[in-house]
Design a protein around this motif. Structure first.
Motif, short mmCIF file in Angstrom:
data_model
loop_
_atom_site.label_atom_id
_atom_site.label_comp_id
_atom_site.label_asym_id
_atom_site.label_seq_id
_atom_site.Cartn_x
_atom_site.Cartn_y
_atom_site.Cartn_z
N ASP A 94 -16.26 -1.55 -0.51
CA ASP A 94 -15.76 -2.40 -1.66
C ASP A 94 -15.34 -2.27 -3.03
O ASP A 94 -15.87 -1.65 -3.88
CB ASP A 94 -17.28 -2.78 -1.54
N ALA A 95 -13.90 -1.33 -3.13
CA ALA A 95 -13.63 -0.82 -4.40
C ALA A 95 -12.29 -0.54 -3.77
O ALA A 95 -11.52 -0.97 -2.54
CB ALA A 95 -14.18 0.71 -4.24
N GLU A 96 -11.76 -0.18 -5.52
CA GLU A 96 -10.14 -0.51 -5.56
C GLU A 96 -9.72 1.03 -5.51
O GLU A 96 -9.58 1.72 -6.95
CB GLU A 96 -9.61 -1.88 -6.53
N LEU A 97 -9.04 1.97 -4.86
CA LEU A 97 -8.51 3.11 -4.92
C LEU A 97 -6.69 2.64 -5.19
O LEU A 97 -6.27 1.99 -4.85
CB LEU A 97 -8.63 4.00 -3.95
N GLN A 98 -6.15 3.69 -6.33
CA GLN A 98 -4.69 3.32 -5.96
C GLN A 98 -3.43 5.06 -5.83
O GLN A 98 -4.51 5.51 -5.70
CB GLN A 98 -4.36 3.52 -7.66
N TYR A 99 -3.26 4.65 -4.55
CA TYR A 99 -1.92 5.08 -4.22
C TYR A 99 -0.45 5.12 -4.58
O TYR A 99 0.30 4.97 -4.95
CB TYR A 99 -1.80 3.98 -2.80
N VAL A 100 -0.64 7.03 -4.66
CA VAL A 100 -0.03 7.71 -5.07
C VAL A 100 1.27 8.77 -4.30
O VAL A 100 0.73 9.15 -3.53
CB VAL A 100 0.14 8.61 -6.28
N PRO A 101 1.90 7.98 -4.36
CA PRO A 101 3.30 8.66 -2.91
C PRO A 101 4.16 9.31 -3.47
O PRO A 101 4.50 10.00 -4.85
CB PRO A 101 4.43 7.75 -2.08
N PHE A 102 4.45 10.51 -2.85
CA PHE A 102 5.22 11.83 -2.96
C PHE A 102 6.38 11.55 -1.62
O PHE A 102 6.59 11.46 -0.72
CB PHE A 102 4.23 12.70 -3.09
N ASP A 103 7.41 12.68 -2.29
CA ASP A 103 8.62 12.90 -0.96
C ASP A 103 7.65 13.97 -0.28
O ASP A 103 8.83 14.37 1.14
CB ASP A 103 9.61 13.30 -1.78
N GLY A 104 6.37 14.27 0.30
CA GLY A 104 6.09 15.26 0.87
C GLY A 104 4.75 16.02 0.83
O GLY A 104 4.69 15.86 -0.76
N GLY A 105 4.59 16.64 1.50
CA GLY A 105 3.55 17.30 1.63
C GLY A 105 3.41 18.80 0.81
O GLY A 105 1.58 18.21 -0.33
N GLY A 106 3.73 18.76 0.62
CA GLY A 106 4.30 20.52 -1.17
C GLY A 106 3.68 19.77 -1.85
O GLY A 106 3.18 19.80 -2.88
N ASP A 107 4.60 18.67 -2.15
CA ASP A 107 4.81 17.81 -3.07
C ASP A 107 3.12 17.26 -3.85
O ASP A 107 2.91 17.65 -4.82
CB ASP A 107 5.85 17.06 -3.70
N ALA A 108 2.28 16.43 -2.35
CA ALA A 108 1.42 15.82 -2.50
C ALA A 108 0.08 16.65 -3.17
O ALA A 108 -1.12 16.70 -3.92
CB ALA A 108 0.85 14.86 -1.63
N LEU A 109 0.69 18.59 -2.55
CA LEU A 109 -0.31 19.52 -2.90
C LEU A 109 -0.09 19.79 -4.00
O LEU A 109 -1.22 20.32 -4.73
CB LEU A 109 0.09 20.39 -1.67
N SER A 110 0.87 20.19 -4.65
CA SER A 110 1.14 20.22 -6.17
C SER A 110 0.18 19.22 -6.77
O SER A 110 -0.31 20.14 -8.06
CB SER A 110 2.85 20.25 -6.13
#
Length: 320
Positions: free
Chosen positions: A172-188
């Motif tokens: 019952d909450a709204e989250l925002q998804y942010v896409p990246f090209d790979g896990g390394g970019d998401a980790l950074s």
């Protein structure tokens, strides 16, 4: 079903042929359709090192990162090497999902399955307990200010995006998804404070969790994972039944890969799987589940998984 039969028949014909013994000559390109530092990159480099350290493959294996387009750039590059026995590619569940959700030009039937060595899952982490002590704290923050909490993950239509949608639909909450090209970019992005939390394979984030540089909030697995995630509750335990996923990690070659090359790489992948180095330093240390499937079995399994993911992606509203 038609794709499954075509893939299985092609592999059976290739392996069944009495081809002469073959070994690679020159450099072998090992394509990773994601950025450096992600789960597929870690997987490919560990496999190449296992081959080298155990004298399994007598050839120069070069890992080649081709990120972009939710895996489409790497898929297309491998496809362009039609018939080339010296081209390999990591092939994972998210890669397959992206070909379905994005209606990509290169799909499952355009590659040659070689083998599968492990099954993976996903975890949700934040930087530290000071940001969010637990998942309930993250949900409370999102409820107080809708779309203020950002969750990073790999590309839209990927496995990360799918579990995000499954979880988000349960809240019952709204989250925002942010896409990246790979896990390394998401980790950074996570460590740099550009997203509030992110979704990773355990192998991508395990070292940071063990070192206290990341704080797990929940696991998308059916059961508790091994260290350093052994105290991390599954989302089912947190009150979100059905929010779970199991992901294969396999390998494929380009279209029309010669039968003798398929047999060679299947054998070498099995040899790596059987080493203590692979089982200890990759499967156990990275929190995966060991599972070997050869070329024929992988072809049938991937086709069945494609049908399953199509159903899930339709249910999630990603495709019509």
């Amino acid at each position: 079903m038609q794709v499954r039969m075509i893939l299985a028949a092609a592999v059976v014909m290739g392996i069944g042929a009495q081809a002469q013994a073959w070994e690679p000559e020159g450099t072998v390109e090992f394509v990773v359709p994601y950025s450096a530092g992600g789960g597929s990159d870690v997987n490919a480099r560990m496999l190449a090192e296992t081959w080298r350290a155990n004298d399994i493959v007598d050839a120069n294996v070069v890992v080649l990162n081709k990120p972009g387009g939710s895996g489409a750039v790497g898929n297309t590059y491998a496809f362009s090497k039609t018939g080339n026995p010296n081209t390999l590619m990591t092939f994972i569940a998210g890669q397959m999902m992206s070909t379905i959700s994005n209606d990509a030009a290169v799909k499952l039937e355009n590659v040659t399955p070689l083998a599968t060595l492990s099954v993976d899952t996903l975890v949700l982490v934040t930087r530290s307990a000071e940001d969010f002590a637990d998942f309930d704290a993250l949900v409370a923050a999102a409820s107080a200010e809708p779309n203020s909490i950002t969750i990073g993950g790999v590309s839209r239509g990927s496995e990360d995006h799918l579990v995000f949608t499954m979880l988000s639909d349960s809240l019952d909450a709204e989250l925002q998804y942010v896409p990246f090209d790979g896990g390394g970019d998401a980790l950074s992005a996570l460590l740099g404070g550009h997203v509030d939390a992110a979704i990773f394979n355990p192998s991508e984030i395990g070292q940071q969790v063990a070192a206290g540089r990341a704080h797990p909030l929940g696991a998308f697995s059916e059961e508790r994972l091994s260290e350093p995630f052994d105290s991390t509750a599954t989302f089912a335990e947190l009150g979100y039944p059905g929010v779970a996923i199991s992901l294969f990690r396999g390998y494929a070659g380009p279209p029309e890969m010669p039968a003798e090359a398929v047999a060679y790489w299947e054998e070498k992948l099995k040899a790596a799987y059987d080493t203590e180095m692979w089982q200890q330093d990759y499967i156990q240390d990275k929190g995966l589940v060991a599972r070997f499937m050869g070329a024929e079995e992988s072809a049938e399994f991937y086709a069945a998984e494609a049908e399953k993911y199509e159903r899930l992606l339709k249910a999630a509203g990603f495709i019509d």
